[in-house]
Write a protein that holds these residues in place. Structure first.
Motif, short mmCIF file in Angstrom:
data_model
loop_
_atom_site.label_atom_id
_atom_site.label_comp_id
_atom_site.label_asym_id
_atom_site.label_seq_id
_atom_site.Cartn_x
_atom_site.Cartn_y
_atom_site.Cartn_z
N PRO A 23 67.27 123.86 39.34
CA PRO A 23 65.87 123.52 39.03
C PRO A 23 65.54 122.05 39.26
N GLY A 24 66.53 121.22 39.56
CA GLY A 24 66.30 119.79 39.71
C GLY A 24 65.81 119.39 41.09
N SER A 25 65.98 118.11 41.41
CA SER A 25 65.54 117.55 42.68
C SER A 25 66.54 117.86 43.79
N ILE A 26 66.03 117.96 45.00
CA ILE A 26 66.90 118.22 46.14
C ILE A 26 67.82 117.03 46.40
N SER A 27 67.38 115.83 46.03
CA SER A 27 68.20 114.64 46.25
C SER A 27 69.40 114.58 45.31
N GLU A 28 69.39 115.40 44.26
CA GLU A 28 70.49 115.39 43.28
C GLU A 28 71.62 116.33 43.67
N LEU A 29 71.39 117.18 44.64
CA LEU A 29 72.40 118.16 45.02
C LEU A 29 73.64 117.49 45.62
N THR A 30 74.79 118.05 45.33
CA THR A 30 76.03 117.59 45.93
C THR A 30 76.68 118.75 46.69
N SER A 31 77.57 118.41 47.58
CA SER A 31 78.25 119.45 48.34
C SER A 31 79.05 120.37 47.42
N ARG A 32 79.60 119.80 46.36
CA ARG A 32 80.39 120.61 45.44
C ARG A 32 79.51 121.65 44.74
N ASP A 33 78.30 121.22 44.34
CA ASP A 33 77.36 122.15 43.70
C ASP A 33 77.05 123.32 44.62
N VAL A 34 76.73 123.00 45.87
CA VAL A 34 76.30 124.03 46.81
C VAL A 34 77.46 124.95 47.17
N GLU A 35 78.65 124.41 47.37
CA GLU A 35 79.79 125.25 47.72
C GLU A 35 80.14 126.20 46.59
N ARG A 36 80.02 125.73 45.35
CA ARG A 36 80.28 126.61 44.21
C ARG A 36 79.26 127.74 44.17
N TRP A 37 77.99 127.41 44.45
CA TRP A 37 76.96 128.44 44.44
C TRP A 37 77.21 129.45 45.55
N LEU A 38 77.57 128.98 46.73
CA LEU A 38 77.85 129.88 47.85
C LEU A 38 79.04 130.79 47.54
N ASP A 39 80.09 130.20 46.95
CA ASP A 39 81.25 131.00 46.60
C ASP A 39 80.90 132.06 45.56
N GLY A 40 79.98 131.71 44.69
CA GLY A 40 79.56 132.64 43.65
C GLY A 40 78.79 133.84 44.17
N ARG A 41 78.30 133.74 45.41
CA ARG A 41 77.57 134.88 45.99
C ARG A 41 78.51 136.01 46.39
N LYS A 42 79.80 135.68 46.52
CA LYS A 42 80.83 136.67 46.86
C LYS A 42 80.46 137.44 48.14
N VAL A 43 80.25 136.68 49.19
CA VAL A 43 79.90 137.27 50.49
C VAL A 43 80.96 136.88 51.52
N GLY A 44 80.92 137.52 52.66
CA GLY A 44 81.85 137.20 53.73
C GLY A 44 81.52 135.86 54.38
N ASN A 45 82.42 135.41 55.23
CA ASN A 45 82.26 134.08 55.84
C ASN A 45 81.00 133.98 56.70
N ARG A 46 80.65 135.02 57.41
CA ARG A 46 79.45 134.96 58.25
C ARG A 46 78.20 134.79 57.39
N ARG A 47 78.11 135.59 56.33
CA ARG A 47 76.96 135.47 55.44
C ARG A 47 76.97 134.13 54.72
N TRP A 48 78.15 133.65 54.35
CA TRP A 48 78.30 132.35 53.70
C TRP A 48 77.71 131.25 54.59
N ASN A 49 78.03 131.30 55.87
CA ASN A 49 77.51 130.32 56.82
C ASN A 49 75.99 130.43 56.97
N ASN A 50 75.48 131.67 56.97
CA ASN A 50 74.04 131.86 57.12
C ASN A 50 73.28 131.31 55.92
N LEU A 51 73.81 131.51 54.72
CA LEU A 51 73.18 130.96 53.51
C LEU A 51 73.19 129.43 53.56
#
Length: 245
Positions: free
Chosen positions: A47-75
């Motif tokens: 819910p915060g600012s886009i400038s506050e995002l870190t790579s670690r935050d985003v990678e954790r969110w992507l991993d939490g989607r539990k999708v394959g590598n192709r879908r992970w890249n698309n997200l």
């Protein structure tokens, strides 16, 4: 002032403007729907600012989607597209963020093809109204995505190939931009064998497939033919055999 402005830009406020900008550029509706689905969920989680995002935050969110590598890249690509939009509007610094530096994952591509005997087995068991789906893929190289209004169980609706797109006299198939998976109009060959199989539909109109989604039926066809279903296998087979010819 610039720093405060950037910090005040919430992701949830940025997403609608980003999607509207894509619409004005003429991005296909199915692509807009995919971006909206990804970024709406993303904005709810952050819910915060886009400038506050870190790579670690985003990678954790992507991993939490539990999708394959192709879908992970698309997200990830959707999220990076939002960052680039924010930068163009002065909401991010000129240098790349850590999110934009996230490495894509390796995608193992498995290309499955059918033998002539396997194709014959499917042609014997597939319901007549679905015969064009097999024929246009195996003998003309049309993608499943382009033949049906939906591709997969959860995909958004999109225009599908129609009988009007088949140019019988010219022996070609006009795949419009809105139908094409790569968003570019192209002409596919209408081979002689495909024309022979589809002769009964020469004066037909409307979608070439009777329903929006083939994935409700392919398991039954596979069992009846006693041949495993291979994702995009008809198009892969067409490309392989045509290259050999």
């Amino acid at each position: 002032w610039e720093r405060e402005q950037r910090n005040a830009t919430k992701i949830a406020d940025l997403v609608p403007d980003f999607l509207e900008g894509r619409r004005k550029k003429g991005t296909a509706s199915v692509t807009i729907a995919g971006l909206k689905s990804t970024l709406t969920h993303f904005a709810k989680h952050f819910p915060g600012s886009i400038s506050e995002l870190t790579s670690r935050d985003v990678e954790r969110w992507l991993d939490g989607r539990k999708v394959g590598n192709r879908r992970w890249n698309n997200l990830l690509a959707d999220i990076i597209a939002l960052h680039r939009y924010a930068r163009r509007h002065g909401l991010l610094p000129a240098e790349l963020t850590t999110v934009e530096r996230i490495d894509k994952r390796q995608v193992k591509v498995e290309v499955g093809t059918y033998s002539p005997t396997e194709l014959q087995a499917y042609l014997r068991v597939v319901p007549r109204e679905w015969l064009p789906f097999i024929v246009l893929g195996a003998f003309c190289g049309i993608r499943p995505y382009e033949l049906c209004a939906k591709h997969g169980k959860s995909e958004a609706w999109k225009p599908a190939l129609t009988w009007e797109n088949i140019k019988w006299a010219k022996k070609s198939i006009d795949v419009p931009e809105a139908v094409s998976k790569v968003r570019h109009r192209r002409f596919a060959p209408l081979t002689d064998v495909a024309a022979a199989f589809l002769a009964d539909w020469r004066n037909a109109k409307g979608p070439v497939c009777p329903q929006e989604n083939v994935y409700n039926f392919n398991t039954d066809w596979s069992k009846a033919a006693k041949v495993p279903w291979k994702n995009d296998g008809w198009r892969h087979s067409f490309a392989s055999y045509r290259l050999a010819l």
